[in-house]
Design a protein around this motif. Sequence first.
Motif, PDB file in Angstrom:
ATOM      1  N   GLU A  66     -15.716 -27.878  -4.455  1.00 55.56           N
ATOM      2  CA  GLU A  66     -16.521 -28.449  -3.375  1.00 55.56           C
ATOM      3  C   GLU A  66     -16.238 -29.942  -3.226  1.00 55.56           C
ATOM      4  O   GLU A  66     -16.227 -30.484  -2.112  1.00 55.56           O
ATOM      5  CB  GLU A  66     -17.996 -28.198  -3.621  1.00 55.56           C
ATOM      6  CG  GLU A  66     -18.410 -26.732  -3.550  1.00 55.56           C
ATOM      7  CD  GLU A  66     -19.902 -26.537  -3.687  1.00 55.56           C
ATOM      8  OE1 GLU A  66     -20.655 -27.525  -3.521  1.00 55.56           O
ATOM      9  OE2 GLU A  66     -20.321 -25.405  -3.979  1.00 55.56           O
ATOM     10  N   GLU A  67     -16.019 -30.619  -4.332  1.00 58.59           N
ATOM     11  CA  GLU A  67     -15.657 -32.036  -4.271  1.00 58.59           C
ATOM     12  C   GLU A  67     -14.285 -32.206  -3.624  1.00 58.59           C
ATOM     13  O   GLU A  67     -14.065 -33.138  -2.843  1.00 58.59           O
ATOM     14  CB  GLU A  67     -15.658 -32.642  -5.665  1.00 58.59           C
ATOM     15  CG  GLU A  67     -17.016 -32.693  -6.336  1.00 58.59           C
ATOM     16  CD  GLU A  67     -16.964 -33.461  -7.641  1.00 58.59           C
ATOM     17  OE1 GLU A  67     -16.505 -34.618  -7.626  1.00 58.59           O
ATOM     18  OE2 GLU A  67     -17.361 -32.898  -8.679  1.00 58.59           O
ATOM     19  N   MET A  68     -13.362 -31.310  -3.945  1.00 63.96           N
ATOM     20  CA  MET A  68     -12.024 -31.396  -3.359  1.00 63.96           C
ATOM     21  C   MET A  68     -12.085 -31.164  -1.854  1.00 63.96           C
ATOM     22  O   MET A  68     -11.445 -31.888  -1.075  1.00 63.96           O
ATOM     23  CB  MET A  68     -11.102 -30.374  -4.011  1.00 63.96           C
ATOM     24  CG  MET A  68     -10.834 -30.623  -5.477  1.00 63.96           C
ATOM     25  SD  MET A  68      -9.585 -29.502  -6.159  1.00 63.96           S
ATOM     26  CE  MET A  68      -8.086 -30.211  -5.481  1.00 63.96           C
ATOM     27  N   ARG A  69     -12.848 -30.172  -1.453  1.00 65.76           N
ATOM     28  CA  ARG A  69     -12.964 -29.885  -0.022  1.00 65.76           C
ATOM     29  C   ARG A  69     -13.609 -31.058   0.717  1.00 65.76           C
ATOM     30  O   ARG A  69     -13.172 -31.429   1.804  1.00 65.76           O
ATOM     31  CB  ARG A  69     -13.770 -28.611   0.207  1.00 65.76           C
ATOM     32  CG  ARG A  69     -13.841 -28.193   1.671  1.00 65.76           C
ATOM     33  CD  ARG A  69     -14.644 -26.926   1.874  1.00 65.76           C
ATOM     34  NE  ARG A  69     -14.596 -26.499   3.256  1.00 65.76           N
ATOM     35  CZ  ARG A  69     -15.347 -27.038   4.234  1.00 65.76           C
ATOM     36  NH1 ARG A  69     -16.204 -27.998   3.956  1.00 65.76           N
ATOM     37  NH2 ARG A  69     -15.231 -26.599   5.480  1.00 65.76           N
ATOM     38  N   ALA A  70     -14.643 -31.653   0.118  1.00 63.08           N
ATOM     39  CA  ALA A  70     -15.302 -32.795   0.751  1.00 63.08           C
ATOM     40  C   ALA A  70     -14.345 -33.974   0.881  1.00 63.08           C
ATOM     41  O   ALA A  70     -14.320 -34.667   1.905  1.00 63.08           O
ATOM     42  CB  ALA A  70     -16.534 -33.199  -0.062  1.00 63.08           C
ATOM     43  N   ALA A  71     -13.521 -34.203  -0.151  1.00 62.73           N
ATOM     44  CA  ALA A  71     -12.540 -35.287  -0.093  1.00 62.73           C
ATOM     45  C   ALA A  71     -11.524 -35.043   1.015  1.00 62.73           C
ATOM     46  O   ALA A  71     -11.117 -35.969   1.727  1.00 62.73           O
ATOM     47  CB  ALA A  71     -11.833 -35.421  -1.442  1.00 62.73           C
ATOM     48  N   ALA A  72     -11.124 -33.786   1.199  1.00 65.55           N
ATOM     49  CA  ALA A  72     -10.175 -33.456   2.265  1.00 65.55           C
ATOM     50  C   ALA A  72     -10.814 -33.621   3.640  1.00 65.55           C
ATOM     51  O   ALA A  72     -10.193 -34.163   4.565  1.00 65.55           O
ATOM     52  CB  ALA A  72      -9.672 -32.026   2.084  1.00 65.55           C
ATOM     53  N   MET A  73     -12.051 -33.173   3.779  1.00 62.15           N
ATOM     54  CA  MET A  73     -12.711 -33.254   5.074  1.00 62.15           C
ATOM     55  C   MET A  73     -12.923 -34.699   5.523  1.00 62.15           C
ATOM     56  O   MET A  73     -12.898 -34.995   6.716  1.00 62.15           O
ATOM     57  CB  MET A  73     -14.061 -32.530   5.022  1.00 62.15           C
ATOM     58  CG  MET A  73     -13.967 -31.013   4.939  1.00 62.15           C
ATOM     59  SD  MET A  73     -13.051 -30.277   6.344  1.00 62.15           S
ATOM     60  CE  MET A  73     -11.437 -29.989   5.602  1.00 62.15           C
ATOM     61  N   ARG A  74     -13.119 -35.602   4.569  1.00 57.84           N
ATOM     62  CA  ARG A  74     -13.321 -37.012   4.936  1.00 57.84           C
ATOM     63  C   ARG A  74     -12.081 -37.632   5.551  1.00 57.84           C
ATOM     64  O   ARG A  74     -12.157 -38.691   6.177  1.00 57.84           O
ATOM     65  CB  ARG A  74     -13.768 -37.811   3.705  1.00 57.84           C
ATOM     66  CG  ARG A  74     -15.224 -37.579   3.331  1.00 57.84           C
ATOM     67  CD  ARG A  74     -15.708 -38.615   2.333  1.00 57.84           C
ATOM     68  NE  ARG A  74     -15.109 -38.449   1.033  1.00 57.84           N
ATOM     69  CZ  ARG A  74     -15.616 -37.687   0.064  1.00 57.84           C
ATOM     70  NH1 ARG A  74     -16.742 -37.007   0.284  1.00 57.84           N
ATOM     71  NH2 ARG A  74     -15.020 -37.586  -1.103  1.00 57.84           N
ATOM     72  N   LEU A  75     -10.925 -36.978   5.396  1.00 57.77           N
ATOM     73  CA  LEU A  75      -9.691 -37.498   5.975  1.00 57.77           C
ATOM     74  C   LEU A  75      -9.453 -36.989   7.393  1.00 57.77           C
ATOM     75  O   LEU A  75      -8.443 -37.301   8.005  1.00 57.77           O
ATOM     76  CB  LEU A  75      -8.506 -37.124   5.079  1.00 57.77           C
ATOM     77  CG  LEU A  75      -8.526 -37.803   3.705  1.00 57.77           C
ATOM     78  CD1 LEU A  75      -7.425 -37.244   2.815  1.00 57.77           C
ATOM     79  CD2 LEU A  75      -8.387 -39.315   3.834  1.00 57.77           C
TER      80      LEU A  75
END
Length: 270
Positions: A66-75
């Motif tokens: 979930e942290e990885m997905r959130a980091a990707a979505m912020r881009l």
Amino acid sequence: MAALTFLSVPRAQSPLDRAPPTRAVNAVFRVRPRTGFLVVAASRRLVAAAAAPAASAAERDKPFIEEMRAAAMRLHTRDQDRGGEKEAPMEPPVDKWEPTVEGYLRFLVDSKLVFETLEAVVHRAAVPWYAEFRNTGLERSEPLKKDLEWFRQQGHTIPEPCAPGITYASFLEELSVKDPQAFVCHFYNVHFAHTAGGRIIGKKVAEKIHIQKELEFYEWEGDLSQLQQDVRAKLNQVASGWSRAEKDRCLDEMEKAFACSIDLRRHMFP
């Protein structure tokens, strides 16, 4: 991209902190028995104080994927995704691309080299837990090989890998030895970006260059959502053994992973 760091700042202990909840509320009644809002305020503070440790525990227990997905979505920008935070996209919208068959073939050839590299790294498993990511069903080098053969049979010349693919593949090889957590970020982005935006890009590019074939690059054997879920579970399992610093190192690599993937697609837009 730096991950969020949660700081715990000591604060002075108030009388309400030291006293049991029932005594604290009763004290309010004795001092101001007719001022009901004070009782409500005191109760709310007590509830919030009791809930705070539970929230922190929930944050610690959140699956790393979930942290990885959130980091990707912020881009992404808000136009690309509701969770996007970028002011401007990192590449032009697909509708404004002017792809050619030749440029698309260079993209496919470079993509094949990158997927081959990822698959070779996890097969060798110089870092033991890389072996968890073997035979996930998301591998794309063989489908790309078949697609390129189809183009060859249609009379197209298949190019050799170009600078973006060669550079990225070499970088992944080096990263897999020196920085395993950062390598996993690239592994995640390459595979999951292709199953999402990559499919949309493939469809629109095929329409623009008039390809009358569904390429195997965009087809998976079995249920794609289940394959993705299985890889997410493996990522969570592997990351459960990482320190917070190692997890943050993985998240910090997300913007670099995005930039490397965009370099591969530059063959298809000005």
